[in-house]
Scaffold this motif. Sequence first.
Motif, mmCIF file in Angstrom:
data_model
loop_
_atom_site.group_PDB
_atom_site.id
_atom_site.type_symbol
_atom_site.label_atom_id
_atom_site.label_comp_id
_atom_site.label_asym_id
_atom_site.label_seq_id
_atom_site.Cartn_x
_atom_site.Cartn_y
_atom_site.Cartn_z
ATOM 1 N N SER A 1 -43.674 -20.450 13.444
ATOM 2 C CA SER A 1 -42.977 -20.491 12.164
ATOM 3 C C SER A 1 -43.954 -20.827 11.050
ATOM 4 N N TRP B 1 -42.224 -24.450 9.575
ATOM 5 C CA TRP B 1 -42.181 -25.711 10.304
ATOM 6 C C TRP B 1 -43.346 -25.832 11.272
ATOM 7 N N GLN C 1 -40.265 -27.359 14.507
ATOM 8 C CA GLN C 1 -39.705 -26.071 14.911
ATOM 9 C C GLN C 1 -38.888 -26.224 16.186
ATOM 10 N N GLU D 1 -34.752 -20.362 10.569
ATOM 11 C CA GLU D 1 -35.568 -20.434 9.354
ATOM 12 C C GLU D 1 -35.143 -19.355 8.369
#
Length: 100
Positions: free
Chosen positions: A28, A31, A36, A46
């Motif tokens: 991600s 994050w 995450q 997300e």
Amino acid sequence: MRLVFECVECGSHYLPPETMAYPDGPASPIWCTGCQSAKRAAGVREDPLLARVALAAARAAGAGAGAEEPAARRADVRPSRPPVSRRSRSGPGVLRGRLA
């Protein structure tokens, strides 16, 4: 080029793999690994728009500060002597050097 991201949840900086993929799924850009996995366990997804903005910001920061040039392209920064002028080659010292 490695991209450095900042986690929007905890504020830490992290380096995901260059392929942006972990063994358990995609990395991600929003994050860090810990946040995450916590968000995934909570069922939070997300925001794709925020992910695009984070990728663009990391690329812009990497291109401006983190990008290193190859050694062949770097300018030679060693100090050098100033160029020899025409006058300095035509003085009496040059004649003494030639006659000897």
